[in-house]
Design a protein around this motif. Structure first.
Motif, PDB file in Angstrom:
ATOM      1  N   SER A   1      -9.540  22.913  -4.635  1.00 13.18           N
ATOM      2  CA  SER A   1      -9.370  21.939  -5.175  1.00 13.18           C
ATOM      3  C   SER A   1      -8.148  21.496  -4.666  1.00 13.18           C
ATOM      4  O   SER A   1      -6.867  21.922  -4.471  1.00 13.18           O
ATOM      5  N   PHE A   2      -8.114  19.961  -4.603  1.00  8.48           N
ATOM      6  CA  PHE A   2      -7.220  19.491  -3.784  1.00  8.48           C
ATOM      7  C   PHE A   2      -7.047  17.724  -4.047  1.00  8.48           C
ATOM      8  O   PHE A   2      -7.923  17.155  -4.670  1.00  8.48           O
ATOM      9  N   GLU A   3      -5.854  17.119  -3.660  1.00  3.06           N
ATOM     10  CA  GLU A   3      -5.554  15.713  -4.007  1.00  3.06           C
ATOM     11  C   GLU A   3      -5.723  15.166  -2.214  1.00  3.06           C
ATOM     12  O   GLU A   3      -4.999  15.731  -1.369  1.00  3.06           O
ATOM     13  N   VAL A   4      -6.140  13.859  -2.325  1.00  2.00           N
ATOM     14  CA  VAL A   4      -6.097  13.230  -0.852  1.00  2.00           C
ATOM     15  C   VAL A   4      -5.554  11.855  -1.226  1.00  2.00           C
ATOM     16  O   VAL A   4      -5.956  11.213  -2.016  1.00  2.00           O
ATOM     17  N   THR A   5      -4.643  11.543  -0.344  1.00  2.00           N
ATOM     18  CA  THR A   5      -3.800  10.062  -0.403  1.00  2.00           C
ATOM     19  C   THR A   5      -3.741   9.617   0.882  1.00  2.00           C
ATOM     20  O   THR A   5      -3.787  10.445   1.988  1.00  2.00           O
ATOM     21  N   SER A   6      -4.038   8.359   1.079  1.00  2.00           N
ATOM     22  CA  SER A   6      -3.883   7.906   2.377  1.00  2.00           C
ATOM     23  C   SER A   6      -3.143   6.542   2.250  1.00  2.00           C
ATOM     24  O   SER A   6      -3.424   5.573   1.453  1.00  2.00           O
ATOM     25  N   ASN A   7      -1.911   6.402   3.025  1.00  4.76           N
ATOM     26  CA  ASN A   7      -1.041   5.343   2.848  1.00  4.76           C
ATOM     27  C   ASN A   7      -0.837   4.915   1.644  1.00  4.76           C
ATOM     28  O   ASN A   7      -0.744   3.674   1.063  1.00  4.76           O
ATOM     29  N   ASN A   8      -0.399   5.867   0.661  1.00  2.32           N
ATOM     30  CA  ASN A   8      -0.115   5.650  -0.602  1.00  2.32           C
ATOM     31  C   ASN A   8      -1.174   5.323  -1.680  1.00  2.32           C
ATOM     32  O   ASN A   8      -0.924   4.856  -2.939  1.00  2.32           O
ATOM     33  N   VAL A   9      -2.424   5.245  -1.029  1.00  3.95           N
ATOM     34  CA  VAL A   9      -3.647   5.069  -1.933  1.00  3.95           C
ATOM     35  C   VAL A   9      -4.115   6.401  -2.203  1.00  3.95           C
ATOM     36  O   VAL A   9      -4.610   7.110  -1.275  1.00  3.95           O
ATOM     37  N   LYS A  10      -3.946   6.738  -3.646  1.00  2.00           N
ATOM     38  CA  LYS A  10      -4.650   7.962  -4.149  1.00  2.00           C
ATOM     39  C   LYS A  10      -6.312   7.870  -4.035  1.00  2.00           C
ATOM     40  O   LYS A  10      -7.000   6.910  -4.746  1.00  2.00           O
ATOM     41  N   LEU A  11      -6.853   8.684  -3.151  1.00  2.00           N
ATOM     42  CA  LEU A  11      -8.324   8.849  -3.219  1.00  2.00           C
ATOM     43  C   LEU A  11      -9.159   9.584  -4.055  1.00  2.00           C
ATOM     44  O   LEU A  11     -10.069   9.054  -4.667  1.00  2.00           O
ATOM     45  N   VAL A  12      -8.726  10.955  -4.050  1.00  2.00           N
ATOM     46  CA  VAL A  12      -9.216  11.787  -5.258  1.00  2.00           C
ATOM     47  C   VAL A  12      -8.093  12.774  -5.856  1.00  2.00           C
ATOM     48  O   VAL A  12      -6.994  12.784  -5.004  1.00  2.00           O
TER      49      VAL A  12
END
Length: 823
Positions: A118-129
């Protein structure tokens, strides 16, 4: 509904960055590998190479050899990178817009089980999941498809995003949940052409056209669906520049027979050459058109239904190419999105500028926090005076728009992310929720269908009145014709020859059936399923019967109904529900069964006020069910695998004798030269064999696993999935096995049984249940061995009743009732 506002008009402008159309070569990263790998002509570099990117943490390189060939990326998914601490991939780019694809194919490595990731993913300050579990997401999608009656089983995930980058770096940050870990199989970064989204769109709610605004930037998308309508899957290697995967559309059709595939043999070109990257020409070489555009009532639509996330705005892109006609006004139709008119008088040739021209149309819609589905429907425009009342669709894409820098699914009030899970227990919660949503959807659709027929027949009786132009039923379709002989008098499908119908017993007239059910009185309904309703009735002898009436507008139910007819024509056994007869008049498909006075086993275990079953009764019932299943597995030339063994499919007669019912999902077993049947996964959550789920390989041992869950359900008297319990207790099979191995099973036994059973019998009973739930089918007993063990459990209880020493051979105490042991 929240207004789309500036968000809706800015969606197409986010790719217009000051750097213009600058692009980089694709960055394809194979995670967990030591060297690069070439797949479909593309080279994927190892994430340990650090070529044009960096990784902040070394992590753990994971690999597996036990992966089935489930995609064109089969070899890529054999490895993954695991992180137990936050990790960041930083890819060197130029300012612009990019496809970011994250690949997840769960497998277990050492002590790391993908089910617990279980985790979180962010790309360039955009939260993806957020609070994302790949296994939980797969279960969410599969549960939705199965509740919709589809056979596909998704075993891997590709999360695709279109992101705006205003700097020279694209960062992908993974943050594991507390006590959990991250895993990822591969990462793609591909430059997006400015033509891809620099288009106008129609807002469905208002009907107004929104133009792109170059001054507004920074909006991002997630690709939810990308389908090649009517044709085969288009693989990434066939969409060379952007490496997109175009799936087939059949899993998302409301009724598969409502639209037929058609194919083009002409040369196709783009209506606008600048839009050549919108979709490959392969998308426009196939399509679907309405199966029967000559129906008397011109209100028949072809429909697609999609599970999405609540409280977001969506871009729906439809792809068209007219190749059946060469002049405008020959085919004109209407487009509906979520039961609202998106376009009237839609003429592909007029809009595209000719036939064989690839063309697309974009629509914007906003979903509330109560809506998690998108319907796309195309139907005839009856008032337009077209040559045919038909519609055509070649391709379909759905994109989710970011809100306030967020693309992650909303967090529920309970703190969990809808559809995701942090571990096995929360995964079970989502399965439960998805099942409930499916049931609710079916209920709503059933009510809608009933309303349609009431209005239709009322208006048919009064031909003066015109139907309201604003009233649009989902379908007007009679799938019975697909399993009836339309050239001959209506008869039930007979896949086994003339003998099959004769074995179904008496042929009842529809008048006899209506008399038996008091004209299908709703007060006599004793069960409802995908096939339709079951009524309690009385035939001419006065004997009670159960009458199953197929719903002619439920394709899923009719398929299961026909399977049940096939199976029942072969089966006769004391512990299988018996067929009495059938009715096939007036396009009806009705089966008449023996009536089981005490209903389902589940009803006597929990959820009602029925008297508790004694321990001996429960063992007797399990033995009866085991005998029925043993007959299915061994009593015919080819075994029959039930595939849906559960307590609601074990019925009890007036003497509490158990009989197995509902053969709608049953499958003929493998031939002697094979070990299994390869088939899509079907069954019920909580009872499903994990080996079957992983490999799509069905054997008799799949029934054994489900029966093991039933055994624990019988002794514990609780649902197999209960999301209201603490997380470690949600899944009964997992919790019972844990308690059994800790020697604590008596603590979770039905309180109404406390002190009313012999500990030795419970111990032996639990041992056989545990063996049934072995993870590998080859380690499970056969149903015959299960039956023998249960009879020994019953013998222990009987010996206790006469107060004898259980160590003395049973023969010394006389024979057990032979009727109890007959096979």
């Amino acid at each position: 509904m929240r207004s789309l506002g500036l968000v809706s008009v800015a969606i197409f402008s986010f790719i217009l960055i000051t750097s213009g159309e600058a692009k980089i070569n694709p960055v394809l990263i194979a995670c967990g590998r030591n060297s690069s790998v070439t797949i479909a002509g593309k080279t994927w570099i190892s994430d340990s190479s650090m070529q044009n990117f960096t990784v902040s943490s070394q992590g753990i390189a994971a690999s597996t050899l036990a992966l089935s060939e489930n995609s064109s990326y089969f070899d890529l998914y054999r490895t993954a990178r695991i992180f137990t601490v936050p990790a960041n991939y930083t890819i060197n780019v130029v300012a612009g817009s990019y496809f970011l694809r994250l690949h997840f194919s769960p497998f277990t490595f050492l002590n790391f089980s993908a089910n617990e990731s279980s985790f979180e993913v962010t790309s360039n300050n955009v939260k993806l999941v957020s609070r994302f579990s790949p296994s939980g997401e797969l279960n969410r999608r599969n549960s939705y498809l199965q509740n919709e009656g589809k056979s596909s089983n998704v075993t891997y995930l590709v999360k695709e995003y279109v992101l705006t980058v205003e700097s020279s770096e694209l960062s992908v940050a993974f943050v594991p949940a507390s006590g959990s870990f991250v895993f990822v199989n591969a990462i793609e970064v591909i430059s997006v052409m400015t033509d891809l989204f620099n288009q106008s769109a129609t807002e469905v709610a208002s009907g107004t056209t929104k133009n792109s605004l170059s001054e507004l930037n920074g909006f991002n998308l997630e690709t939810m669906y990308r389908l090649n309508v009517g044709g085969p899957e288009i693989t990434p290697s066939q969409d060379a520049d952007l490496m997109r995967d175009w799936k087939t559309d059949s899993d998302y059709m409301f009724l598969a027979n409502a639209a037929s595939p058609v194919f083009n043999s002409s040369n196709i070109s783009y209506s606008n050459p600048n839009n050549s990257f919108i979709a490959p020409l392969l998308v426009y070489e196939s399509a679907r058109t309405m199966s029967n555009n000559e129906v008397a009532l011109k209100r028949f639509n072809m429909s697609w239904k999609f599970l999405v996330d609540t409280d977001f705005d969506y871009l729906i892109r439809l792809h068209f190419c007219e190749f059946n006609y060469n002049m405008s006004r020959q085919r004109i139709f209407r487009i509906y999105i979520n039961n609202r008119t998106a376009s009237n008088n839609f003429d592909v040739i007029a809009r595209a500028g000719g036939d064989n021209k690839a063309y697309h149309e974009d629509y914007l819609d906003s979903l509330s926090s109560q809506t998690n589905t998108i319907w796309v429907q195309l139907g005839p425009e009856t008032a337009a005076g077209a040559l045919v009342t038909d519609a055509i669709l070649n391709g379909l894409e759905i994109f989710k728009l970011s809100r306030n820098g967020n693309l992650a699914r909303p967090i529920e009030k309970s703190g969990a992310t809808a559809g995701d899970s942090e571990n096995k227990s929360s995964k079970s919660k989502i399965l439960w929720a998805a099942t409930g949503s499916g049931i609710a959807a079916i209920t709503i659709l059933s009510a809608f269908s009933s309303m349609f027929f009431c209005v239709y027949y009322r208006r048919k009786a009064d031909p003066v009145k015109d139907p309201s132009p604003n009233w649009r039923p989902l379908v007007h379709y009679n799938p019975i014709s697909s399993i009836m002989d339309v050239k001959q008098p209506r008869t039930l499908a007979n896949p086994n020859g003339s003998n099959s119908l004769s074995r179904l017993g008496k042929r009842f007239s529809i008048l006899e059936i209506r008399t038996a059910t008091q004209n299908f009185d709703e007060s006599l309904v004793i069960g409802v399923g995908g096939f339709g309703k079951v009524y309690k009735g009385k035939i001419d002898s006065g004997a009670p019967v159960a009458i199953k009436r197929a719903n002619s507008h439920s394709e899923q139910g009719l398929n299961e109904f026909e399977t049940e007819i096939d199976m029942l024509s072969k089966l006769r056994h004391r512990h299988l529900v018996a067929i009495i007869g059938f009715c096939d008049e007036h396009d009806e498909m009705i089966l008449v069964y023996e009536y089981m006075a005490n209903g389902t086993l589940r009803n006597h275990l929990f959820g009602g006020d029925l008297p508790a079953l004694s321990w001996k009764q429960r063992i007797d019932i399990c033995i009866g069910a085991a005998r029925g299943l043993h007959y299915l597995h061994t009593g015919l030339e080819r075994s029959i695998i039930h595939r849906d063994v559960k307590t609601t499919n074990i019925l009890l007669d007036e003497n509490f004798e158990a009989k197995v019912a509902d053969f709608g999902l049953s499958k003929t077993g493998p031939s002697l030269e094979h070990t299994h049947v390869s088939t899509a996964v079907k069954g019920s959550f909580g009872y499903l064999d994990p080996e079957y789920y992983r490999r799509q390989q069905l054997t008799e041992k799949s029934d054994v696993y489900s029966f093991g869950v039933v055994l624990f359900e019988v002794v514990c008297a609780r649902p197999v999935i209960n999301p209201t319990l603490p997380k470690e207790q949600i899944n009964l099979a997992e919790w019972a096995i844990h308690c059994q191995r800790q020697g604590l099973l008596e603590q979770i036994v039905d309180p109404r049984l406390k002190g009313k059973f012999r500990p030795e019998s419970l111990k032996k009973y639990a041992e056989i249940a545990e063996k049934c739930l072995a993870d590998e089918g080859k380690k499970r007993p056969t149903m015959g061995e299960v039956l023998c063990s249960l009879e020994n459990v019953l013998l222990l209880e009987r010996l206790a009743e006469v107060d004898v020493d259980p160590t003395i051979p049973a023969e010394a105490h006389g024979k057990v009732d032979e009727a109890e042991n007959e096979d």
